[in-house]
Design a protein around this motif. Structure first.
Motif, mmCIF file in Angstrom:
data_model
loop_
_atom_site.group_PDB
_atom_site.id
_atom_site.type_symbol
_atom_site.label_atom_id
_atom_site.label_comp_id
_atom_site.label_asym_id
_atom_site.label_seq_id
_atom_site.Cartn_x
_atom_site.Cartn_y
_atom_site.Cartn_z
ATOM 1 N N TRP A 38 10.472 2.191 -13.520
ATOM 2 C CA TRP A 38 9.021 2.336 -13.713
ATOM 3 C C TRP A 38 8.773 3.598 -14.532
ATOM 4 O O TRP A 38 9.277 4.678 -14.202
ATOM 5 N N PRO A 39 7.996 3.498 -15.627
ATOM 6 C CA PRO A 39 7.923 4.617 -16.567
ATOM 7 C C PRO A 39 7.166 5.856 -16.069
ATOM 8 O O PRO A 39 7.399 6.941 -16.590
ATOM 9 N N ALA A 40 6.277 5.706 -15.073
ATOM 10 C CA ALA A 40 5.480 6.883 -14.669
ATOM 11 C C ALA A 40 6.303 7.804 -13.770
ATOM 12 O O ALA A 40 7.067 7.345 -12.922
ATOM 13 N N GLN A 41 6.124 9.123 -13.985
ATOM 14 C CA GLN A 41 6.840 10.114 -13.170
ATOM 15 C C GLN A 41 6.359 10.099 -11.729
ATOM 16 O O GLN A 41 7.124 10.294 -10.802
ATOM 17 N N GLN A 42 5.056 9.921 -11.568
ATOM 18 C CA GLN A 42 4.479 9.999 -10.234
ATOM 19 C C GLN A 42 3.692 8.734 -9.939
ATOM 20 O O GLN A 42 2.981 8.231 -10.814
ATOM 21 N N VAL A 43 3.834 8.228 -8.732
ATOM 22 C CA VAL A 43 3.010 7.104 -8.286
ATOM 23 C C VAL A 43 2.335 7.502 -6.978
ATOM 24 O O VAL A 43 2.980 8.027 -6.072
ATOM 25 N N ASP A 44 1.018 7.305 -6.908
ATOM 26 C CA ASP A 44 0.277 7.651 -5.694
ATOM 27 C C ASP A 44 0.049 6.432 -4.806
ATOM 28 O O ASP A 44 0.136 6.512 -3.596
ATOM 29 N N MET A 45 -0.283 5.317 -5.446
ATOM 30 C CA MET A 45 -0.757 4.175 -4.673
ATOM 31 C C MET A 45 -0.035 2.906 -5.096
ATOM 32 O O MET A 45 -0.008 2.565 -6.286
ATOM 33 N N ALA B 178 3.991 8.798 -1.861
ATOM 34 C CA ALA B 178 3.203 7.597 -2.208
ATOM 35 C C ALA B 178 2.656 6.929 -0.946
ATOM 36 O O ALA B 178 3.100 7.201 0.168
ATOM 37 N N ILE B 179 1.657 6.075 -1.166
ATOM 38 C CA ILE B 179 1.097 5.282 -0.066
ATOM 39 C C ILE B 179 1.274 3.816 -0.407
ATOM 40 O O ILE B 179 0.999 3.405 -1.538
ATOM 41 N N ARG C 190 4.982 1.716 10.207
ATOM 42 C CA ARG C 190 3.810 2.605 10.221
ATOM 43 C C ARG C 190 4.126 4.004 10.736
ATOM 44 O O ARG C 190 3.392 4.942 10.445
ATOM 45 N N LYS C 191 5.215 4.154 11.496
ATOM 46 C CA LYS C 191 5.578 5.503 11.952
ATOM 47 C C LYS C 191 6.672 6.120 11.090
ATOM 48 O O LYS C 191 7.091 7.252 11.303
ATOM 49 N N ARG C 192 7.141 5.344 10.117
ATOM 50 C CA ARG C 192 8.201 5.882 9.237
ATOM 51 C C ARG C 192 7.683 6.253 7.869
ATOM 52 O O ARG C 192 8.225 7.148 7.214
ATOM 53 N N PHE C 193 6.686 5.511 7.415
ATOM 54 C CA PHE C 193 6.182 5.714 6.051
ATOM 55 C C PHE C 193 4.662 5.778 6.059
ATOM 56 O O PHE C 193 4.025 5.310 6.997
ATOM 57 N N CYS C 194 4.120 6.320 4.948
ATOM 58 C CA CYS C 194 2.671 6.337 4.827
ATOM 59 C C CYS C 194 2.231 4.972 4.281
ATOM 60 O O CYS C 194 2.300 4.723 3.078
ATOM 61 N N MET C 195 1.862 4.077 5.165
ATOM 62 C CA MET C 195 1.518 2.702 4.768
ATOM 63 C C MET C 195 0.456 2.159 5.705
ATOM 64 O O MET C 195 0.245 2.686 6.781
ATOM 65 N N PHE C 196 -0.209 1.116 5.285
ATOM 66 C CA PHE C 196 -1.081 0.374 6.192
ATOM 67 C C PHE C 196 -1.168 -1.070 5.728
ATOM 68 O O PHE C 196 -0.758 -1.396 4.607
ATOM 69 N N ASN C 197 -1.630 -1.937 6.624
ATOM 70 C CA ASN C 197 -1.836 -3.325 6.256
ATOM 71 C C ASN C 197 -3.333 -3.556 6.115
ATOM 72 O O ASN C 197 -4.088 -3.440 7.077
ATOM 73 N N ASP C 198 -3.739 -3.860 4.896
ATOM 74 C CA ASP C 198 -5.159 -3.979 4.591
ATOM 75 C C ASP C 198 -5.807 -5.148 5.326
ATOM 76 O O ASP C 198 -6.939 -5.052 5.799
ATOM 77 N N ASP C 199 -5.094 -6.274 5.425
ATOM 78 C CA ASP C 199 -5.699 -7.463 6.035
ATOM 79 C C ASP C 199 -5.925 -7.269 7.530
ATOM 80 O O ASP C 199 -6.908 -7.747 8.084
ATOM 81 N N ILE C 200 -5.011 -6.526 8.172
ATOM 82 C CA ILE C 200 -5.180 -6.266 9.609
ATOM 83 C C ILE C 200 -6.134 -5.087 9.797
ATOM 84 O O ILE C 200 -7.128 -5.182 10.516
#
Ligand SMILES: NC(=O)C1=CN([C@@H]2O[C@H](COP(=O)(O)OP(=O)(O)OC[C@H]3O[C@@H](n4cnc5c(N)ncnc54)[C@H](O)[C@@H]3O)[C@@H](O)[C@H]2O)C=CC1
Ligand SMILES: CC(=O)C(=O)O
Ligand SMILES: [Mg+2]
Length: 604
Positions: free
Chosen positions: A168-175, A267-268, A287-297
């Motif tokens: 992936w060409p970008a140095q930083q990814v936020d989302m 990143a999220i 959810r306790k290992r990474f910064c993530m969430f499930n949008d549908d739930i």
């Protein structure tokens, strides 16, 4: 201290909004000439000033006249409006796809202009880049495909993902928005074609949350498809194999998550449109290992909760009366169960109990009817809401929607079933017998054809006094005598951008229930009593940036309160801790990217 960070110079093409003026920061570009024109991030089309054309080797590659950004904008809108005019009378799908194509072509060519027209015209364009048109785009993706957007990881890439992520060409990814395509809106398993959803959701991230488009990444995890029609379609672009299951499936998702967070630890990741079993399983797993969430739930739950609280207010009752609302939820999938779980948590907080009493007011229906404890192979996720047959006088396991509505006379009928038209004339007429003076009907399934009912039918059959919300947009309904039946859009788009942005700026390593609850409460309190009285439960999507700033700040402050905030960029946890509520909103707002042409500076 954080003021220095906000207004400091940047190499990231960050534009700053100072009062009403946007000051574009310089942008470093490592290419020259035609390569710049072919890069939508840097391309300004005819907008390159002559000095920049000289500096970047563009002289002679463009028509001589320099066109201003405002003029380019007006030109695009003119062509969009004439397309609207020229396609009048054609089928809706044809018109929507034509609109999607013209926007997509601009996206491919000039991202600055694309995002500016999107932000300024979000009410008109959200139905094109997001639901409902995005559903049509996914259904036709293999035929519409011209060039890739985002990244594609497939079952064939096992063992390679750690190196692939560096492609992936970008140095930083936020989302990052990730799907496996297994439940795209209410359209079922669309395999690789589901990539349209992460793309649409991330367009909302840029428009609503001002996430820098150079730092977003839509991802498709192609583990096969069980959609026979796609497997037999010669144009299909995904793996032609049945979906991986069990440990084989999880090992692919594990590998992807490890790769992402190795390269971009901050990143999220938003999980989107996974079939129910994997939606819940992956949420618990990560959810306790990474910064993530499930949008549908989780995102949907917060939006629905805000709508339920708005309904209580519309009835002229105190918020604590949420616990007295009889709520029938149709659809016991990731979204329906997410909604009930969050509503039960909110009711428990209000009642100061453990939630047992409150759940008595909830009725859950799936494709096999009312869910009770007698249900064979009762899904553990649905079990907390399964009715004890002794408590539901006159109803039985598997009772039909009609039977339930007739017997319960619910205050709220909420659909997340994916079944278009299931709230038919008979069901809607039964809602006239509701015990509430202002019954609520939420037809939340997407896209439009999967909505449980239309807005017009809801008002026609259930009466003028209802409050109505749908997942995809409908026009307001004229009720006669100048009265308007207001249509709300109960869609997780009101929350996910703020959840992502707030989590990002907090620097929290996890997204907690407290952060999600703060997001929902913020949205619920956004609407004035005056609007609520008109049946307006959610603010206009035109204010989506402002709403998202408020929601983002609420999420950030919740992370600070839970001592999870580690800060972002130059702004550390101590500065975050000392920000007032207003300063936090200002901080969030000032971190939103805004599309203006930045002066380009070439560096080898
Ligand atoms: N408005 C919004 O923000 C959101 C809307 N949705 C929509 O919700 C729908 C469902 O999504 P998920 O829960 O993730 O799907 P899912 O596949 O996990 O669940 C669907 C549920 O509906 C039930 N169902 C199917 N046919 C039924 C019938 N005839 N009668 C009653 N129940 C029936 C199934 O048994 C299952 O429990 C989709 O259309 C999706 O677009 C989902 C997330 C957000
Ligand atoms: C809106 C959304 O996330 C869905 O329909 O799945
Ligand atoms: Mg979704």
């Amino acid at each position: 201290m954080w003021r220095v960070a906000r207004f400091g110079g940047s190499k990231l093409c960050r534009s700053r909004r100072l009062l009403s003026t946007v000051i574009p920061g310089p942008c470093i570009v490592h290419k020259r000439g035609a390569d710049i024109l072919h890069d939508p991030w840097f391309n300004k089309d005819t907008g390159f000033p002559l000095t920049e054309r000289d500096r970047l080797g563009l002289r002679g590659l463009l028509p001589p006249r320099v066109i201003s950004f405002e003029h380019q904008y007006a030109r695009f809108m003119e062509s969009y409006r004439s397309l609207e005019k020229n396609t009048q009378g054609q089928p809706d799908g044809v018109v929507s796809l034509a609109k999607w194509r013209i926007l997509n072509r601009l996206h491919d060519r000039n991202e600055t202009l694309y995002y500016r027209v999107l932000i300024d015209n979000i009410k008109d364009f959200a139905p094109i880049i997001y639901t409902p048109t995005v559903g049509l785009v996914c259904q036709n993706y293999s035929g519409l495909f011209r060039r890739p957007r985002g990244m594609y990881f497939s079952a064939k890439d096992k063992g390679e993902m750690m190196s692939m992520i560096y492609n992936w060409p970008a140095q930083q990814v936020d989302m990052i928005v990730l799907t496996d395509g297994s439940r795209i809106l209410g359209l079922g398993d669309l395999g690789v074609q589901g990539i349209g959803i992460p793309i649409g959701k991330l367009d909302m991230y840029v428009s609503a949350a001002g996430i820098n488009p150079q730092r977003i990444l839509p991802v498709m995890l192609d583990v096969g498809t069980n959609n026979q029609r796609l497997l037999e379609d010669r144009l299909y672009l995904g793996l032609r194999q049945p979906r991986l299951e069990g440990e084989e499936y999880l090992s692919i998702v594990d590998e992807f998550m490890e790769a992402v967070f190795t390269r971009w630890p901050k990143a999220i990741v938003q999980f989107e449109d996974f079939q129910m079993k994997w939606a819940f399983e992956t949420l618990q797993r990560y959810r306790k290992r990474f910064c993530m969430f499930n949008d549908d739930i989780q995102g949907t739950a917060g939006v629905a909760l805000a709508g339920l609280l708005g309904t209580v207010r519309a009835q002229g009752r105190p918020l604590a009366d949420l616990i007295k609302q009889k709520i029938v939820v149709v659809g016991a999938g990731s979204a329906g169960l997410g909604v009930l779980t969050m509503a039960a948590q909110a009711a428990s907080r209000m009642a100061g109990s453990n939630g047992v009493v409150e759940k008595n007011q909830f009725f859950l229906i799936d494709k096999d009817g009312l869910i009770t404890k007698e249900r064979k192979n009762l899904d553990p996720a649905a079990a907390p809401f399964a009715k004890d047959p002794s408590e539901i006088d006159g109803l039985r396991e598997g009772a039909s929607l009609i039977e339930v509505v007739k017997r319960v006379k619910p205050d709220v009928l909420l659909g997340l079933s994916g079944v278009g038209g299931i709230f038919n004339e008979e069901v809607l007429k039964l809602m006239r017998e509701s015990d509430s003076k202002k019954p609520a009907i939420f037809a939340m399934s997407n896209p439009t054809m999967n909505a449980e009912c239309t807005a017009a039918d809801a008002f026609k059959y259930a009466g003028d006094n209802i409050v109505f919300a749908s997942g995809s947009p409908f026009k307001n309904v004229h009720l006669g005598d100048g009265k308007i039946g207001y249509v709300n859009q109960a869609n997780n788009m009101y929350l996910f951008p703020g959840i992502g942005l707030g989590a990002l700026l907090s620097g929290a390593r996890f997204i907690t229930d407290g952060m999600l609850q703060a997001a929902a409460e913020c949205l619920a309190s956004y609407i004035t009593d005056e609007d609520i009285q008109k049946g307006i439960l959610y603010p206009s999507i035109r204010s989506i940036r402002h709403i998202t700033a408020e929601v983002g700040a609420a999420v950030l402050r919740a992370a600070v309160a839970e001592e999870l905030a580690e800060g972002h960029g130059d702004v550390g946890p101590r500065e975050l801790l000392h920000m007032s509520k207003e300063e936090t909103v200002e901080y969030v707002t000032s971190n939103m990217w805004f599309p203006v042409y930045s002066p380009l500076v070439h560096e080898k």
